[in-house]
Design an enzyme around this catalytic site. Structure first.
Site, PDB file in Angstrom:
ATOM      1  N   GLY A 155       0.841  -1.202   0.000  1.00  0.00           N
ATOM      2  CA  GLY A 155       0.000   0.000   0.000  1.00  0.00           C
ATOM      3  C   GLY A 155       0.868   1.241   0.000  1.00  0.00           C
ATOM      4  CG  ASN A 156      -0.121   4.660  -1.476  1.00  0.00           C
ATOM      5  OD1 ASN A 156      -0.843   5.499  -0.923  1.00  0.00           O
ATOM      6  ND2 ASN A 156      -0.496   4.018  -2.579  1.00  0.00           N
ATOM      7  CG  PHE A 157       2.951   6.383   4.067  1.00  0.00           C
ATOM      8  CD1 PHE A 157       2.662   5.620   5.182  1.00  0.00           C
ATOM      9  CD2 PHE A 157       4.217   6.315   3.515  1.00  0.00           C
ATOM     10  CE1 PHE A 157       3.621   4.808   5.764  1.00  0.00           C
ATOM     11  CE2 PHE A 157       5.185   5.500   4.085  1.00  0.00           C
ATOM     12  CZ  PHE A 157       4.892   4.742   5.213  1.00  0.00           C
TER      13      PHE A 157
END
Ligand code: CTP
Length: 227
Positions: A35-37
């Site tokens: 995923g990512n932030f």
């Protein structure tokens, strides 16, 4: 046409607008993902601002804890880049335009495991395959009377990279934010943006709350229609 009190017509009351927002999660095994932030805050703020201006909004959102408030917003929750692509390609033709704020994973595991991967391996690597570029795909099918707005989150050569994306994805304008500006980008409640148009125009804005940044972006869109 909807009217606000005083009889003044809302500026985007006849418009239907697609927004992508949030991260995507790409499955490695039943308990893990890439995923990512991204928090989704910028896209949700733009959705509320567009709805306030009378637009009907289709908000395609990756996983986020955020809630929508305005009744003009129809929310489609997705998890993966492929699901976000599908929801976007299905809805864009029926919209006046789209605003691509999502942080879409550029790669996804080629063969996600059916069972939880166990510890104990000396080395472990995952083969990744590219996802579809949603903005570029919409750019390809964009009709003459439709608009497409993208975002660029950069760490270096910001303006140069943003202009390349503007051209490559057939955007009308691109909203640039740099991770070098403190208080800008993922997770923050504030952002500092520049808006670069496909006619070469560039406007720089101060650091401000994302709700205010959303107003600047929607103002730019209203001006685009008033031209
Ligand atoms: N975007 C998209 N689908 C993707 C990747 C990006 O729709 N698979 C959109 C983003 O929502 C954003 C714009 O394209 O509006 C630019 O995204 P960004 O992540 O900055 O750039 P990439 O095209 O992914 O290029 P790179 O990661 O190499 O900088």
């Amino acid at each position: 046409m909807k009217r606000i009190s005083g009889g003044q017509k809302k500026k985007l009351s006849d418009k239907k607008i697609l927004i992508t927002t949030g991260p995507t999660y790409e499955k490695i095994d039943p308990v893990r993902f890439i995923g990512n932030f991204s928090s989704g805050k910028m896209g949700f703020a733009i959705a509320e601002e567009l709805a306030e201006n009378g637009a009907n909004v289709i908000l395609v959102s990756g996983p986020t804890a955020l809630k929508t408030k305005h009744t003009n917003i129809t929310r489609i929750d997705v998890v993966t880049a492929e699901e976000m692509y599908q929801a976007s390609i299905d809805n864009y033709p029926d919209c006046n335009g789209g605003i691509m704020t999502a942080a879409v994973a550029d790669f996804t595991p080629l063969n996600p495991e059916d069972r939880k991967v166990k510890r104990g391996k000396e080395n472990y690597s995952i083969e990744l395959t590219p996802t579809k570029d949603i903005a570029a795909s919409l750019g390809k099918i964009k009709a003459k009377d439709q608009f497409l707005i993208g975002f660029a989150l950069e760490t270096n050569d910001e303006e140069f990279n943003a202009k390349l994306k503007l051209e490559k994805k057939n955007l009308d304008f691109i909203v640039l934010n740099s991770l070098n500006d403190s208080g800008a980008g993922f997770q923050h409640d504030t952002n500092k943006i520049s808006i670069i148009g496909n006619n070469g125009s560039a406007k720089k804005f101060e650091l401000k709350p994302k709700t205010e940044v959303a107003k600047d972006i929607v103002d730019e869109l209203i001006q685009f229609y008033e031209k």
